[in-house]
Design a protein around this motif. Structure first.
Motif, PDB file in Angstrom:
ATOM      1  N   PHE A 212       2.751  -8.218  -9.977  1.00 42.92           N
ATOM      2  CA  PHE A 212       1.960  -7.274 -10.785  1.00 42.92           C
ATOM      3  C   PHE A 212       0.466  -7.552 -10.643  1.00 42.92           C
ATOM      4  N   CYS A 213      -0.315  -6.480 -10.693  1.00 42.84           N
ATOM      5  CA  CYS A 213      -1.780  -6.597 -10.673  1.00 42.84           C
ATOM      6  C   CYS A 213      -2.359  -5.572 -11.633  1.00 42.84           C
ATOM      7  N   ARG A 214      -3.626  -5.798 -12.014  1.00 38.84           N
ATOM      8  CA  ARG A 214      -4.294  -4.857 -12.929  1.00 38.84           C
ATOM      9  C   ARG A 214      -4.651  -3.551 -12.239  1.00 38.84           C
ATOM     10  N   SER A 215      -5.127  -3.675 -11.000  1.00 37.92           N
ATOM     11  CA  SER A 215      -5.439  -2.468 -10.233  1.00 37.92           C
ATOM     12  C   SER A 215      -5.217  -2.790  -8.767  1.00 37.92           C
ATOM     13  N   MET A 216      -5.068  -1.761  -7.962  1.00 35.02           N
ATOM     14  CA  MET A 216      -4.731  -1.982  -6.551  1.00 35.02           C
ATOM     15  C   MET A 216      -5.992  -2.162  -5.711  1.00 35.02           C
ATOM     16  N   CYS A 217      -6.090  -3.284  -5.038  1.00 40.37           N
ATOM     17  CA  CYS A 217      -7.161  -3.457  -4.052  1.00 40.37           C
ATOM     18  C   CYS A 217      -6.700  -2.700  -2.808  1.00 40.37           C
ATOM     19  N   TRP A 218      -7.587  -1.934  -2.212  1.00 40.69           N
ATOM     20  CA  TRP A 218      -7.126  -1.052  -1.144  1.00 40.69           C
ATOM     21  C   TRP A 218      -6.783  -1.779   0.155  1.00 40.69           C
ATOM     22  N   TYR A 219      -7.221  -3.016   0.288  1.00 45.02           N
ATOM     23  CA  TYR A 219      -6.881  -3.769   1.498  1.00 45.02           C
ATOM     24  C   TYR A 219      -5.553  -4.507   1.358  1.00 45.02           C
ATOM     25  N   CYS A 220      -4.968  -4.466   0.160  1.00 43.34           N
ATOM     26  CA  CYS A 220      -3.846  -5.357  -0.179  1.00 43.34           C
ATOM     27  C   CYS A 220      -2.669  -5.225   0.794  1.00 43.34           C
ATOM     28  N   GLY A 221      -2.119  -6.379   1.175  1.00 37.98           N
ATOM     29  CA  GLY A 221      -0.933  -6.390   2.025  1.00 37.98           C
ATOM     30  C   GLY A 221       0.227  -7.101   1.335  1.00 37.98           C
TER      31      GLY A 221
ATOM     32  N   GLY B 298       1.577 -13.875  -5.813  1.00 42.26           N
ATOM     33  CA  GLY B 298       1.816 -12.502  -6.240  1.00 42.26           C
ATOM     34  C   GLY B 298       1.298 -11.509  -5.222  1.00 42.26           C
ATOM     35  N   GLY B 299       0.869 -10.372  -5.772  1.00 44.67           N
ATOM     36  CA  GLY B 299       0.481 -10.078  -7.124  1.00 44.67           C
ATOM     37  C   GLY B 299      -0.555 -11.060  -7.684  1.00 44.67           C
ATOM     38  N   SER B 300      -0.694 -10.976  -8.972  1.00 43.86           N
ATOM     39  CA  SER B 300      -1.663 -11.808  -9.683  1.00 43.86           C
ATOM     40  C   SER B 300      -0.953 -12.518 -10.835  1.00 43.86           C
ATOM     41  N   PRO B 301      -0.632 -13.802 -10.686  1.00 45.09           N
ATOM     42  CA  PRO B 301       0.028 -14.507 -11.784  1.00 45.09           C
ATOM     43  C   PRO B 301      -0.786 -14.527 -13.087  1.00 45.09           C
TER      44      PRO B 301
ATOM     45  N   LEU C 203      -4.841 -16.766  -8.373  1.00 44.17           N
ATOM     46  CA  LEU C 203      -5.442 -16.040  -9.491  1.00 44.17           C
ATOM     47  C   LEU C 203      -6.458 -15.008  -9.007  1.00 44.17           C
ATOM     48  N   ASP C 204      -6.476 -13.886  -9.699  1.00 40.46           N
ATOM     49  CA  ASP C 204      -7.538 -12.900  -9.535  1.00 40.46           C
ATOM     50  C   ASP C 204      -8.644 -13.323 -10.503  1.00 40.46           C
ATOM     51  N   PRO C 205      -9.853 -13.624 -10.021  1.00 37.24           N
ATOM     52  CA  PRO C 205     -10.895 -14.151 -10.920  1.00 37.24           C
ATOM     53  C   PRO C 205     -11.112 -13.268 -12.150  1.00 37.24           C
TER      54      PRO C 205
ATOM     55  N   HIS D  37     -12.275  -1.403  -3.396  1.00 34.09           N
ATOM     56  CA  HIS D  37     -11.778  -1.203  -4.767  1.00 34.09           C
ATOM     57  C   HIS D  37     -11.426  -2.528  -5.431  1.00 34.09           C
ATOM     58  N   ARG D  38     -12.373  -3.453  -5.337  1.00 31.97           N
ATOM     59  CA  ARG D  38     -12.190  -4.732  -6.012  1.00 31.97           C
ATOM     60  C   ARG D  38     -13.575  -5.213  -6.449  1.00 31.97           C
ATOM     61  N   ILE D  39     -13.965  -4.821  -7.639  1.00 32.63           N
ATOM     62  CA  ILE D  39     -15.305  -5.156  -8.121  1.00 32.63           C
ATOM     63  C   ILE D  39     -15.240  -6.469  -8.885  1.00 32.63           C
TER      64      ILE D  39
END
Ligand code: SF4
Length: 445
Positions: free
Chosen positions: A63-72, A115-118, A149-151, A186-188
């Motif tokens: 799970f993540c809060r929002s989708m980063c467009w480069y995500c694999g 993850g995702g983002s734990p 972690l996603d900062p 899309h990752r600010i």
């Protein structure tokens, strides 16, 4: 990595950097998994494990809060936290069931949350997973417990919960610090957000910090790469991973939002990789394998110097385990006999677990020969050198030898400094099962 002669870069790029080759985080690579290998195989393999194996546990939080467009990665964006909670209920059941299959005398040396983002977990949710793992498994007192972690999601309460639960390493996704690149992907996350996350982790006692950065993203330039590497060093990251963006919009649909006209070309991409490596080297990091860097006093750098560096699904590692249990959707488990992978879709995974159905949906068994090949390729990727065994076919390497990227010396294959960025190409040429399949693997550089 990268001590390539940049003068030769265009020539090598056309020949090697654009080849599509496996990352060799497993052998056979995951592209070779089949749906006829599953729970029955894994159960039989666990019955045949040697006494007191070292065990590594991987827990996937999709799970993540929002989708980063480069995500694999295998991840989803839940509209409500209920979905996370339902998944965690299934994960808990999965842990209990899968633990019962494992050798009772296994000692856990390494736990990795990915993850995702734990950081999508609430502090109590994180505590509950760790409590369950501790009740089901024998965790070594000095086990490494690492969390990706996603900062943007690193709160003080979560840091304290992780520290209380024994987490001793955190890995933060930085990627690129320029505002324009962050908008395009899309990752600010301004530098201040990352510094705050590091400060919170340190305050809680989690002081071993990894950071990931990328090249090949839309809008990236050499200057931006250098600035990002400099900022990462300023933030005192112990380890840095430098990954090339893999643009596969036919496979990862959200990548269609990436403006292709802003993607760097092959030459720029190569130059960016070299600049990241050079900058990190100048800032005191030691190159580890082909995409990791570490401060000289970090255990990863020590392992590389001592020849004990290893490779697993997380890339280069100090983890000594030969047995890995993957828990959660899409997680891969590994033992000497082969690999199994759980259902990748979190909803289908949770449904299968709660209904008592088999959720190990694919895998591959390994022959003795495949195991030996995997071990040899891992040695090559970790040490850039390989003793030849008389059965190696060297003719596929003729082009790389002629280009000065590989040397044969006293029955040993050596990857030259210029060849280090292409060590995966060397591995692919030594891999008897490899067939160049442009759409199945990532670009070499
Ligand atoms: S935070 Fe990581 S896993 Fe989540 S969408 Fe972004 S890149 Fe993918």
């Amino acid at each position: 990595m990268p001590a390539a002669r940049t003068a030769d870069a265009p020539r090598f790029m056309a020949k090697y950097a654009l080849e599509s080759v496996p990352r060799y985080t497993s052998y056979p690579p995951a592209t070779g998994f089949v749906d006829t290998v599953g729970l029955a195989d894994w159960t039989a393999w666990m019955d045949a494990q040697p006494a007191a194996p070292n065990l590594s546990i991987y827990v996937h939080i999709p799970f993540c809060r929002s989708m980063c467009w480069y995500c694999g990665c295998h991840t989803t964006i839940p509209n409500r936290h209920d979905r996370v909670a339902r998944y965690l209920e299934a994960l808990d059941t999965d842990i209990l069931r899968r633990a019962a299959l494992m050798p009772g005398d296994a000692r856990v040396r390494h736990v990795h949350f990915g993850g995702g983002s734990p950081d999508m977990l609430k502090p109590d949710e994180f505590r509950r997973i760790m409590t369950r793992l501790r009740t089901c498994f024998d965790l070594a007192p000095d086990a490494e417990i690492a969390v990706e972690l996603d900062p943007r999601g690193v709160s003080e309460p979560l840091c304290h919960a992780m520290a209380e639960a024994g987490v001793n390493r955190a890995s933060l996704g930085v990627q690129d610090l320029s505002e324009e690149v962050q908008l395009l992907i899309h990752r600010i996350q301004p530098r201040g957000t990352i510094e705050t996350a590091v400060g919170r982790l340190h305050a809680a006692g989690i002081t071993a910090i990894n950071m990931d950065m990328m090249y090949g993203l839309p809008g990236q330039t050499g200057e931006r790469i250098v600035a990002t590497a400099q900022a990462i060093a300023d933030m005192r990251a112990d380890r840095v991973s430098v990954f090339g963006y893999a643009h596969v919009p036919w496979f990862k649909k959200h990548q269609r939002a990436i403006p292709e006209t802003r993607l760097p070309g092959a030459a720029e991409r190569f130059e960016q990789m070299i600049m990241a490596a050079r900058t990190l080297g100048e800032l005191g990091y030691e190159a580890i394998g082909f995409d990791h860097f570490a401060r000289p006093d970090d255990p990863l750098a020590t392992a590389a110097r001592q020849g004990s560096l290893r490779r697993n699904f997380q890339g280069y590692t100090t983890d000594p385990s030969d047995l890995m249990l993957g828990l959660g959707a899409s997680a891969i488990s590994e033992c000497a006999q082969g690999y199994v992978q759980t259902e990748a879709d979190p909803v289908r995974y949770a449904g299968a677990v709660m209904e008592g159905r088999d959720m190990l949906v694919r895998g591959v068994s390994r022959s003795h020969e495949a195991r030996a090949t995997g071990a040899r390729l891992a040695t090559l990727l970790c040490r850039f050198s390989l003793p030849l065994n008389g059965q190696d076919r060297l003719d596929p390497l003729d082009d790389m030898i002629a280009d000065g990227l590989v040397r044969i010396e006293e029955n040993r294959l050596l990857v030259t400094p210029a060849g280090k960025p292409y060590v995966r190409n060397v591995a692919a040429r030594l891999d008897p099962a490899f067939r160049l399949a442009a759409d199945r693997h990532s670009l070499a550089v």
